[in-house]
Structure formats: C-alpha cells, structure tokens
Design a protein around this motif. Structure first.
Motif, PDB file in Angstrom:
ATOM      1  N   UNK A  63     -15.659  32.359 -31.205  1.00 60.23           N
ATOM      2  CA  UNK A  63     -14.830  32.150 -30.021  1.00 60.23           C
ATOM      3  C   UNK A  63     -15.261  33.143 -28.940  1.00 60.23           C
ATOM      4  N   UNK A  64     -16.092  32.737 -27.998  1.00 55.58           N
ATOM      5  CA  UNK A  64     -16.594  33.666 -26.975  1.00 55.58           C
ATOM      6  C   UNK A  64     -15.450  34.360 -26.241  1.00 55.58           C
ATOM      7  N   UNK A  65     -15.458  35.683 -26.265  1.00 55.45           N
ATOM      8  CA  UNK A  65     -14.311  36.410 -25.731  1.00 55.45           C
ATOM      9  C   UNK A  65     -14.170  36.267 -24.228  1.00 55.45           C
ATOM     10  N   UNK A  66     -15.269  36.014 -23.512  1.00 51.60           N
ATOM     11  CA  UNK A  66     -15.160  35.813 -22.069  1.00 51.60           C
ATOM     12  C   UNK A  66     -14.362  34.549 -21.747  1.00 51.60           C
ATOM     13  N   UNK A  67     -14.439  33.560 -22.615  1.00 52.10           N
ATOM     14  CA  UNK A  67     -13.630  32.357 -22.419  1.00 52.10           C
ATOM     15  C   UNK A  67     -12.151  32.686 -22.615  1.00 52.10           C
ATOM     16  N   UNK A  68     -11.855  33.567 -23.585  1.00 56.30           N
ATOM     17  CA  UNK A  68     -10.471  33.994 -23.777  1.00 56.30           C
ATOM     18  C   UNK A  68      -9.959  34.764 -22.567  1.00 56.30           C
ATOM     19  N   UNK A  69     -10.796  35.636 -22.020  1.00 53.94           N
ATOM     20  CA  UNK A  69     -10.383  36.399 -20.844  1.00 53.94           C
ATOM     21  C   UNK A  69     -10.136  35.462 -19.664  1.00 53.94           C
ATOM     22  N   UNK A  70     -10.991  34.467 -19.517  1.00 50.91           N
ATOM     23  CA  UNK A  70     -10.802  33.534 -18.401  1.00 50.91           C
ATOM     24  C   UNK A  70      -9.509  32.745 -18.565  1.00 50.91           C
ATOM     25  N   UNK A  71      -9.184  32.340 -19.779  1.00 45.31           N
ATOM     26  CA  UNK A  71      -7.920  31.632 -19.996  1.00 45.31           C
ATOM     27  C   UNK A  71      -6.731  32.544 -19.704  1.00 45.31           C
ATOM     28  N   UNK A  72      -6.866  33.822 -20.045  1.00 47.93           N
ATOM     29  CA  UNK A  72      -5.794  34.768 -19.721  1.00 47.93           C
ATOM     30  C   UNK A  72      -5.642  34.899 -18.209  1.00 47.93           C
ATOM     31  N   UNK A  73      -6.758  34.976 -17.494  1.00 50.24           N
ATOM     32  CA  UNK A  73      -6.712  35.064 -16.036  1.00 50.24           C
ATOM     33  C   UNK A  73      -6.045  33.822 -15.440  1.00 50.24           C
ATOM     34  N   UNK A  74      -6.327  32.667 -16.004  1.00 53.81           N
ATOM     35  CA  UNK A  74      -5.698  31.435 -15.525  1.00 53.81           C
ATOM     36  C   UNK A  74      -4.185  31.466 -15.767  1.00 53.81           C
ATOM     37  N   UNK A 106       4.487  40.244 -20.342  1.00 51.36           N
ATOM     38  CA  UNK A 106       3.667  39.037 -20.268  1.00 51.36           C
ATOM     39  C   UNK A 106       4.117  37.980 -21.273  1.00 51.36           C
ATOM     40  N   UNK A 107       4.762  38.415 -22.349  1.00 47.76           N
ATOM     41  CA  UNK A 107       5.272  37.447 -23.310  1.00 47.76           C
ATOM     42  C   UNK A 107       6.351  36.552 -22.747  1.00 47.76           C
ATOM     43  N   UNK A 108       6.963  36.964 -21.642  1.00 50.16           N
ATOM     44  CA  UNK A 108       7.986  36.143 -20.988  1.00 50.16           C
ATOM     45  C   UNK A 108       7.379  35.028 -20.154  1.00 50.16           C
ATOM     46  N   UNK A 109       6.080  35.110 -19.903  1.00 47.06           N
ATOM     47  CA  UNK A 109       5.367  34.082 -19.132  1.00 47.06           C
ATOM     48  C   UNK A 109       4.835  33.045 -20.120  1.00 47.06           C
ATOM     49  N   UNK A 110       5.376  31.838 -20.083  1.00 42.77           N
ATOM     50  CA  UNK A 110       5.023  30.844 -21.092  1.00 42.77           C
ATOM     51  C   UNK A 110       3.522  30.599 -21.171  1.00 42.77           C
ATOM     52  N   UNK A 111       2.861  30.520 -20.020  1.00 49.11           N
ATOM     53  CA  UNK A 111       1.421  30.242 -20.025  1.00 49.11           C
ATOM     54  C   UNK A 111       0.657  31.330 -20.757  1.00 49.11           C
ATOM     55  N   UNK A 112       1.083  32.577 -20.592  1.00 45.51           N
ATOM     56  CA  UNK A 112       0.411  33.676 -21.290  1.00 45.51           C
ATOM     57  C   UNK A 112       0.811  33.693 -22.767  1.00 45.51           C
ATOM     58  N   UNK A 113       2.075  33.468 -23.054  1.00 46.59           N
ATOM     59  CA  UNK A 113       2.537  33.469 -24.444  1.00 46.59           C
ATOM     60  C   UNK A 113       1.809  32.415 -25.271  1.00 46.59           C
ATOM     61  N   UNK A 114       1.466  31.300 -24.639  1.00 45.97           N
ATOM     62  CA  UNK A 114       0.801  30.227 -25.379  1.00 45.97           C
ATOM     63  C   UNK A 114      -0.623  30.583 -25.770  1.00 45.97           C
ATOM     64  N   UNK A 115      -1.190  31.624 -25.159  1.00 41.43           N
ATOM     65  CA  UNK A 115      -2.509  32.078 -25.616  1.00 41.43           C
ATOM     66  C   UNK A 115      -2.447  32.465 -27.092  1.00 41.43           C
ATOM     67  N   UNK A 116      -1.374  33.147 -27.487  1.00 44.72           N
ATOM     68  CA  UNK A 116      -1.223  33.564 -28.887  1.00 44.72           C
ATOM     69  C   UNK A 116      -1.042  32.352 -29.804  1.00 44.72           C
ATOM     70  N   UNK A 117      -0.325  31.343 -29.314  1.00 43.24           N
ATOM     71  CA  UNK A 117      -0.139  30.124 -30.105  1.00 43.24           C
ATOM     72  C   UNK A 117      -1.490  29.457 -30.349  1.00 43.24           C
ATOM     73  N   UNK A 118      -2.294  29.362 -29.291  1.00 45.80           N
ATOM     74  CA  UNK A 118      -3.614  28.739 -29.423  1.00 45.80           C
ATOM     75  C   UNK A 118      -4.508  29.527 -30.377  1.00 45.80           C
ATOM     76  N   UNK A 119      -4.433  30.849 -30.314  1.00 46.68           N
ATOM     77  CA  UNK A 119      -5.283  31.667 -31.174  1.00 46.68           C
ATOM     78  C   UNK A 119      -4.849  31.568 -32.641  1.00 46.68           C
TER      79      UNK A 119
END
Length: 285
Positions: free
Chosen positions: A133-144, A260-273
């Motif tokens: 899982x390329x970490x730069x892709x994870x960082x970009x999803x976090x930025x989004x 950041x856990x209160x922001x659904x879009x960011x919280x869902x990063x953990x769900x995806x991982x």
C-alpha cells in the motif's frame, strides 16, 4: 467456544477526559456500522491515559492492547485485525505492531493452542512504508479528507496550520509530505504542518507564516482527539501555546479545537485500512 466471526480491535492513544474522546467514539461507531458481522472493540495504548480516564470518570477504562487481545482469545476469536488509530507510524504504532507480531509468531505443536489463527495490524492514517500500500497514496487520501478545513481557511482568508504530535524517535518527514500534498491539492490556500515534538516545531511554523506574509491563521490540531495537547499546548491562552505565540507575532489566530476522529471523512481512513488488513490476510471483516 470458537467464534465464527472475526474481531476488530481499534487501538487509540485516547484522552484523559471523557468529553475529549469524541474523536475515538466516532471512529468506533463508524467501524461498527461498516463491519456489523465483526466484533469491534476499543483498547487504549497509553497507560497514563487509561489511569487519567479512570480517575476522571470513576469507571473502568478500555483495556490496554495485551489485555484486550487476551480477552478476545479467551472468548474464542481466532481472526483479529488490530487497527491503530494513530496518525502516523511513530513509537506507539511500532510498539503495538511489535506486540502483535510477537503473538502472531507463537508456534505450538497443536495449532489450536496458538493465540490466534490470524492476527494482523492495519496502517495508521498517513500510511507506513511497504510495497503493498504506497504510503504517498495514503497521505493523499488524508489530504483529501481535510478539504473541509481548507474551505474554512479559504472563507476566512487565512493560512491553514496543522499541529501534529510528532516524536523524537522517528522521522517526522511524513508531515512535510502531507504539507506538500496539501499544497498540490489546494494551491490557493497556504498550508503548513508542524509538530509538538521533533524538528518541525513552532519555530518552523512561525518562520513559514512570516515568509507567507500571513495575517490570519486557522490553527488545527493534527490529532485524533482534542485532548490535553490540543487544549493546552496548541490552542491554550498562554504565550507558551502555539496560539499564544502566533498571536504574539501579530497574527489573528482562530483555533479549531477538534479531533480529526470527529471528521467522518478522516475517520473512514481507519475503516478502509482495517478492511485492507483483513483482505490482505485472506479474510473479511
């Protein structure tokens, strides 16, 4: 009795005040909704936080990772995903991973006596080095996922500044990569990312804001929860806080004291991982 369903153990640093746990609680709720078939539980990786939470609530706090895993084992769960709720792969993440790798590596003559059939660890929000899982892709999803913060800063005509935890044992270069990707995605809104611990501290941020000629700044904790660091060290009223120091520099500062856990879009990063970790191991949550 052996369970016929997997378990998901969410591992957070946590916060010593229950009202500051909103970011953790939101991730747990989203995980249970996303994986109704799995047994989703919470553990806290910081013993000091567990003690503080017990003192402030008078109730038993969530267990530490080792006890939580032991409880799952005793209840018959054989396939477990441990999903860290850490922002990046720092010391707590590495210690948690080492614990899980140790348990997963236990070999017994009778397979039934192994702690688990499968015990895997998911990636933190900003990813980790590795080929799958390329970490730069994870960082970009976090930025989004931070687009809402950018919109707030833009509406206020302010620069956007994140204050992460950082650490003194591992590189905090991932913050600079996040800053670079924020600049690429949102070039019209200046963004800086600093850390409470490590090289990219308050002085780095002050120099950056001065170089931008910023007059206003939206200051946001890059933390899962709005706990003591957010309230005291980042958004506190004293001159030794980030907000106080930037105000002393003549900036108009507004703090977004929110995890950041209160922001659904960011919280869902953990769900995806967590979903990725299970799929990589050959099972589904």
């Amino acid at each position: 009795m052996i369970q016929d369903r997997p378990a998901l153990l969410l591992a957070a640093h946590g916060a010593g005040r229950p009202q500051a746990m909103a970011g953790v609680d939101n991730v747990v709720a989203l995980a249970r909704a996303a994986f109704p078939h799995a047994e989703a539980r919470l553990c806290l990786t910081a013993e000091a936080v567990r003690r503080a939470l017990a003192k402030s609530t008078g109730a038993e706090p969530p267990p530490g990772p080792l006890l939580a895993l032991a409880q799952l084992r005793e209840e018959g769960f054989r396939e477990v995903v441990v999903q860290p709720l850490h922002i990046f792969a720092g010391s707590e993440f590495m210690d948690l991973t080492a614990l899980c790798q140790g348990l997963a590596g236990v070999q017994t003559l009778d397979p039934a006596h192994r702690p688990f059939d499968l015990l895997v660890v998911g990636r933190p929000a900003l990813g980790q080095p590795g080929p799958r899982h390329p970490y730069l892709e994870d960082i970009e999803r976090a930025a989004q996922a931070l687009a809402g913060d950018v919109e707030m800063a833009r509406a206020e005509g302010a620069a956007l500044c994140y204050a992460g935890h950082g650490n003194k044992r591992f590189s905090t270069g991932v913050y600079q990569e996040l800053q670079a990707l924020m600049g690429r995605l949102y070039p019209e809104t200046p963004c800086l990312v600093g850390a409470l611990d490590g090289l990219l501290g308050l002085d780095h941020v002050r120099r950056g804001l001065a170089g931008l000629g910023a007059g206003k700044v939206l200051l946001v904790p890059l933390l899962l929860v709005a706990g003591g660091h957010a309230v005291r060290d980042i958004c506190g009223q004293g001159v030794d806080s980030w907000a106080g120091a930037l105000a002393a520099d003549g900036l108009t500062v507004r703090c977004l004291s929110r995890g950041l856990g209160e922001v659904d879009a960011f919280a869902r990063l953990f769900i995806d991982h967590a979903r990725d970790a299970a799929q990589d191991a050959g099972f589904a949550l």
